[in-house]
Design an enzyme around this catalytic site. Structure first.
Site, PDB file in Angstrom:
ATOM      1  N   LYS A 181       0.898  -1.170   0.000  1.00 18.74           N
ATOM      2  CA  LYS A 181       0.000   0.000   0.000  1.00 18.74           C
ATOM      3  C   LYS A 181       0.927   1.208   0.000  1.00 18.74           C
ATOM      4  CE  LYS A 181      -1.674   3.027   2.082  1.00 18.74           C
ATOM      5  NZ  LYS A 181      -1.432   4.464   1.739  1.00 18.74           N
ATOM      6  N   CYS A 289      14.105  10.579   6.720  1.00 14.47           N
ATOM      7  CA  CYS A 289      14.062  10.143   8.123  1.00 14.47           C
ATOM      8  C   CYS A 289      15.457  10.120   8.718  1.00 14.47           C
ATOM      9  CB  CYS A 289      13.427   8.775   8.234  1.00 14.47           C
ATOM     10  SG  CYS A 289      14.405   7.533   7.408  1.00 14.47           S
TER      11      CYS A 289
HETATM   12  P1  NAD Z   1       2.572   8.841   7.400  1.00 11.38           P
HETATM   13  O1  NAD Z   1       2.721   8.118   8.685  1.00 11.38           O
HETATM   14  O2  NAD Z   1       1.622   9.976   7.335  1.00 11.38           O
HETATM   15  O3  NAD Z   1       2.097   7.819   6.245  1.00 11.38           O
HETATM   16  C1  NAD Z   1       2.778   6.604   6.019  1.00 11.38           C
HETATM   17  C2  NAD Z   1       1.776   5.605   5.454  1.00 11.38           C
HETATM   18  O4  NAD Z   1       0.759   5.356   6.430  1.00 11.38           O
HETATM   19  C3  NAD Z   1       1.084   6.073   4.186  1.00 11.38           C
HETATM   20  O5  NAD Z   1       1.000   4.981   3.292  1.00 11.38           O
HETATM   21  C4  NAD Z   1      -0.285   6.510   4.676  1.00 11.38           C
HETATM   22  O6  NAD Z   1      -1.302   6.315   3.721  1.00 11.38           O
HETATM   23  C5  NAD Z   1      -0.530   5.619   5.878  1.00 11.38           C
HETATM   24  N1  NAD Z   1      -1.327   6.268   6.917  1.00 11.38           N
HETATM   25  C6  NAD Z   1      -1.285   7.589   7.272  1.00 11.38           C
HETATM   26  N2  NAD Z   1      -2.147   7.824   8.283  1.00 11.38           N
HETATM   27  C7  NAD Z   1      -2.737   6.643   8.578  1.00 11.38           C
HETATM   28  C8  NAD Z   1      -3.717   6.249   9.529  1.00 11.38           C
HETATM   29  N3  NAD Z   1      -4.266   7.120  10.379  1.00 11.38           N
HETATM   30  N4  NAD Z   1      -4.101   4.956   9.550  1.00 11.38           N
HETATM   31  C9  NAD Z   1      -3.551   4.068   8.707  1.00 11.38           C
HETATM   32  N5  NAD Z   1      -2.623   4.386   7.771  1.00 11.38           N
HETATM   33  C10 NAD Z   1      -2.216   5.655   7.712  1.00 11.38           C
HETATM   34  O7  NAD Z   1       4.041   9.272   6.944  1.00 11.38           O
HETATM   35  P2  NAD Z   1       4.465  10.181   5.710  1.00 11.38           P
HETATM   36  O8  NAD Z   1       4.035  11.579   5.979  1.00 11.38           O
HETATM   37  O9  NAD Z   1       4.060   9.541   4.434  1.00 11.38           O
HETATM   38  O10 NAD Z   1       6.063  10.070   5.800  1.00 11.38           O
HETATM   39  C11 NAD Z   1       6.853  10.888   6.624  1.00 11.38           C
HETATM   40  C12 NAD Z   1       7.145  10.217   7.938  1.00 11.38           C
HETATM   41  O11 NAD Z   1       7.763   8.958   7.709  1.00 11.38           O
HETATM   42  C13 NAD Z   1       8.144  10.991   8.792  1.00 11.38           C
HETATM   43  O12 NAD Z   1       7.709  10.937  10.123  1.00 11.38           O
HETATM   44  C14 NAD Z   1       9.440  10.222   8.615  1.00 11.38           C
HETATM   45  O13 NAD Z   1      10.356  10.329   9.675  1.00 11.38           O
HETATM   46  C15 NAD Z   1       8.932   8.833   8.495  1.00 11.38           C
HETATM   47  N6  NAD Z   1       9.894   7.963   7.824  1.00 11.38           N
HETATM   48  C16 NAD Z   1      10.580   7.085   8.595  1.00 11.38           C
HETATM   49  C17 NAD Z   1      11.516   6.261   8.009  1.00 11.38           C
HETATM   50  C18 NAD Z   1      12.287   5.278   8.835  1.00 11.38           C
HETATM   51  O14 NAD Z   1      12.979   4.482   8.241  1.00 11.38           O
HETATM   52  N7  NAD Z   1      12.205   5.293  10.147  1.00 11.38           N
HETATM   53  C19 NAD Z   1      11.747   6.339   6.631  1.00 11.38           C
HETATM   54  C20 NAD Z   1      11.008   7.240   5.874  1.00 11.38           C
HETATM   55  C21 NAD Z   1      10.073   8.058   6.491  1.00 11.38           C
END
Ligand code: NAD
Length: 504
Positions: A181, A289
Site C-alpha cells: 500500500k 528520516c
Molecule cells: P505517514 O505516517 O503519514 O504515512 C505513512 C503511510 O501510512 C502512508 O501509506 C499513509 O497512507 C498511511 N497512513 C497515514 N495515516 C494513517 C492512519 N491514520 N491509519 C492508517 N494508515 C495511515 O508518513 P508520511 O508523511 O508519508 O512520511 C513521513 C514520515 O515517515 C516521517 O515521520 C518520517 O520520519 C517517516 N519515515 C521514517 C523512516 C524510517 O525508516 N524510520 C523512513 C522514511 C520516512
C-alpha cells in the site's frame, strides 16, 4: 488546489493479479506536482472488498511461488535488478515529479533501493539452514527457513521507490506474496516497479498494489491471511500499526519518525562538519528520516560552525527538481510547507534566534510548495523546533558545554533513528558509539544509512518491533524457522519408551 498541468490527468490504479484494476470504493485522492501545485494524477482508493480481492489472488500466487526453486527466484530478482538499472532515469523522473525531490536525489534513491534487489539476488545463500549430524546417537537435527505466505507493506511519501524496494525485494525472494500500500501522495513509482517486476518474471499475484488510505491499511491490518506487516512512516501511525497488527496476531516491523542529532566536538574540522550539516539537513528539503535536524555544538565550536553553515546555506539553489542546477526542491504539500514554516515563528517566540530565514517570496515560487533552507540558533529542549520532528529544511543548533551534556540530550530524546559525531579523536568517537542510544550511528558520516547487507532501523520511538528492515534481519522477518529432528533406525530396534527424550 493548483491548476491542472496537462489536459489528461492520469488515473492511478491498483495492481492485482498482474494487471491494473480500478478501485471500487468511489473514493479517490489527487496527486500534485509539488513544484507547481498542479494536479497530475488521481488515485483510486481501495475499498475493503478491493483488499479482500488482492489478498485472495496473493494467497493463490504464494502457494505456487514458494515451490519455485531458489535459483529461479534469484534469476527473477537479477532480471528485476537489470530492468531497474535500464529504466532508472524514467523511475527517477516519476519520483521527482510526484515527490518534488531533485532528479539527482531521485537517482540516488533508486541506487539505494537497487542495493536491496541486489542483496535479494543472494537470498539462496541467506536461506541456507543449519545441520547437526549425530545430535544424539543416529539422530540428526536441522533448521530450515520457510516463507510466511502473504505479507504486506505500507510506505511513506518521502521515498516512493526505495522504501517499497526495501520491503518487496526480500519478501518476494524469500518466497512470499507481497502486497504494497504505497503512499497515496506518490503512488506512481510503485506502479512502474510492478510493471518492471512483471517483465522480470515475478508471477501474477506475487506482487500486488492496493492504493488508498487508512481504509486499505485497516483491512490489511486485520485480514487473517496476512501474516506480517512492514511499515515505514510517522511515529503515531507506526505505533498504531504495531498495536493493531500485533493484536491481530501478525508479525510487525513498524519504523517511525526521527529527530537526528549531529554532535560536533571542539576538535572537529569545522569546514567538514559544516558541509555535512548542510548536506544532511537540507538534502531532499529535509524530508528524510535520516536527515540531520539538530546540531549539538560543543564548547567554542558553535560560532565558527554557524558562520560556516550560513555561508553554505546562502549558496543552495532552490527550485523545481527537474532543473539540473537546482539542489533543493519543494516540500510535499502546501499544508506541510506551511506547518514547517510555522516552526520559524515559534522558535523566535520561544527565544531562539534565526540566522537564516528560508521563507520565500510567493511571487518567485508561484504555486509550488517551496521553503528555503532555514537555520535556528540557540534552540533548546522545550521549544517546538526542538521537541517536534519538523521534516523540512530547518536545522536547529543547540549550544552545549560538554560531550556529556550533548550525549544526555540525544539519549533523552524519544526518537532514536540516526545520529552522527564529528571529531578527529578516535577514542571520543568510540566512546560515543558505545554510549549512544540510537540505532544507526555515523562517525564523521552525517547520514549513516546502512548498506543493504546490514539492516536498517532505529531504537525507541523510531521502531516498533524486534527486527530491523532489509538485509539479514529482513530475511529473518519474512521467513520462519522450522527445526527438524530426524532418525532412521532399524525398525527391529524400536521399543516403547515413556521417558522424556534425552541425548544418548
Ligand atoms: P505517514 O505516517 O503519514 O504515512 C505513512 C503511510 O501510512 C502512508 O501509506 C499513509 O497512507 C498511511 N497512513 C497515514 N495515516 C494513517 C492512519 N491514520 N491509519 C492508517 N494508515 C495511515 O508518513 P508520511 O508523511 O508519508 O512520511 C513521513 C514520515 O515517515 C516521517 O515521520 C518520517 O520520519 C517517516 N519515515 C521514517 C523512516 C524510517 O525508516 N524510520 C523512513 C522514511 C520516512
Amino acid at each position: 488546489m493548483g491548476t491542472t498541468e496537462t489536459l489528461a490527468i492520469s488515473a492511478v490504479n491498483h495492481w492485482i493479479n498482474g494487471k491494473p484494476v480500478a478501485a471500487t470504493s468511489g473514493r479517490s485522492g489527487i496527486v500534485t506536482n509539488p513544484a507547481t501545485g498542479a494536479v497530475i494524477a488521481q488515485v483510486g482508493f481501495a475499498s475493503e472488498e478491493d483488499v479482500n480481492l488482492a489478498v485472495a489472488t496473493a494467497k493463490t500466487a504464494a502457494l505456487d511461488w514458494r515451490t519455485t526453486p531458489l535459483s529461479r527466484r534469484a534469476e527473477v530478482m537479477f532480471r528485476l535488478r537489470n530492468l531497474i538499472v535500464e529504466h532508472r532515469e524514467q523511475l527517477a523522473e516519476i519520483i521527482s515529479h510526484e515527490n518534488g525531490k531533485t532528479r539527482a536525489d531521485a537517482l540516488g534513491e533508486v541506487a539505494r533501493g537497487l542495493e536491496n534487489v541486489e542483496f535479494a539476488c543472494g537470498v539462496p545463500n541467506m536461506l541456507k539452514g543449519g545441520y547437526s549430524e549425530q545430535a544424539s546417537k543416529g539422530v540428526d537435527v536441522y533448521q530450515i527457513r520457510q516463507p510466511l505466505g502473504v505479507v504486506a507493506g505500507i510506505t511513506p511519501f518521502n521515498f516512493p521507490a526505495m522504501v517499497p524496494l526495501w520491503m518487496l525485494s526480500n519478501a518476494i525472494a524469500c518466497g512470499n506474496a507481497f502486497i504494497l500500500k504505497p503512499s497515496e501522495k506518490v503512488p506512481s513509482s510503485s506502479v512502474f516497479l510492478a510493471e518492471l517486476a512483471k517483465e522480470a518474471g515475478v508471477p501474477d499475484g506475487v506482487l500486488t498494489l492496493v492504493q488508498g488510505d487508512k481504509v486499505a491499511v485497516n483491512r490489511l491490518l486485520e485480514h487473517p491471511e496476512i501474516k506480517a506487516i512492514s511499515f515505514v512512516g510517522s511515529t503515531p501511525v507506526a505505533r498504531y500499526i504495531y498495536e493493531t497488527a500485533t493484536r491481530n496476531g501478525k508479525r510487525v516491523q513498524a519504523l517511525g519518525g526521527a529527530k537526528n542529532h549531529m554532535l560536533v566536538l571542539p576538535d572537529a574540522d569545522i569546514a567538514m562538519a559544516a558541509d555535512a550539516a548542510v548536506s544532511a539537513g537540507y538534502g531532499a528539503a529535509g524530508e528524510r528520516c535520516m536527515a540531520i535536524s539538530v546540531v549539538l555544538a560543543v564548547g567554542n565550536v558553535a560560532d565558527p560552525l554557524i558562520e560556516a553553515i550560513r555561508e553554505r546555506v546562502r549558496c543552495i539553489k532552490v527550485g523545481p527538481g527537474n532543473e539540473p542546477s537546482n539542489e533543493m526542491g519543494p516540500l510535499i504539500s502546501r499544508e506541510h510547507r506551511d506547518r514547517v514554516a510555522s516552526y520559524l515563528d515559534a522558535a523566535l517566540a520561544e527565544g531562539a534566534t534565526l540566522p537564516v530565514d528560508g521563507r520565500l517570496d510567493p511571487a518567485t515560487t508561484g504555486d509550488g510548495y517551496f521553503l528555503g533552507p532555514s537555520l535556528i540558533d540557540n534552540a533548546r529542549p522545550g521549544m517546538r523546533c526542538y521537541d517536534h520532528e519538523i521534516f523540512g529544511p530547518v536545522l536547529s543548533v543547540v549550544r552545549v558545554d560538554t560531550y556529556a551534556e550533548a550525549l544526555r540530550l540525544i539519549n533523552e530524546n524519544p526518537f532514536g533513528n540516526g545520529t552522527a559525531i564529528f571529531t578527529q579523536n578516535g577514542g571520543a568517537a568510540r566512546q560515543f558509539q558505545f554510549d549512544v542510544e540510537v540505532g544507526m550511528v555515523g562517525i564523521n558520516v552525517p547520514i549513516p544509512v546502512p548498506v543493504s547487507y546490514y539492516s536498517f532501523g532505529g531504537w525507541k520511538s523510531s521502531l516498533f518491533g524486534d527486527l530491523h528492515m532489509y538485509g539479514p534481519e529482513g530475511v529473518q522477518f519474512y521467513t520462519r524457522s522450522k527445526v527438524v529432528t530426524s532418525r532412521w533406525p532399524n525398525p527391529g530396534a524400536s521399543k516403547v519408551d515413556l521417558g522424556f527424550p534425552q541425548v544418548r
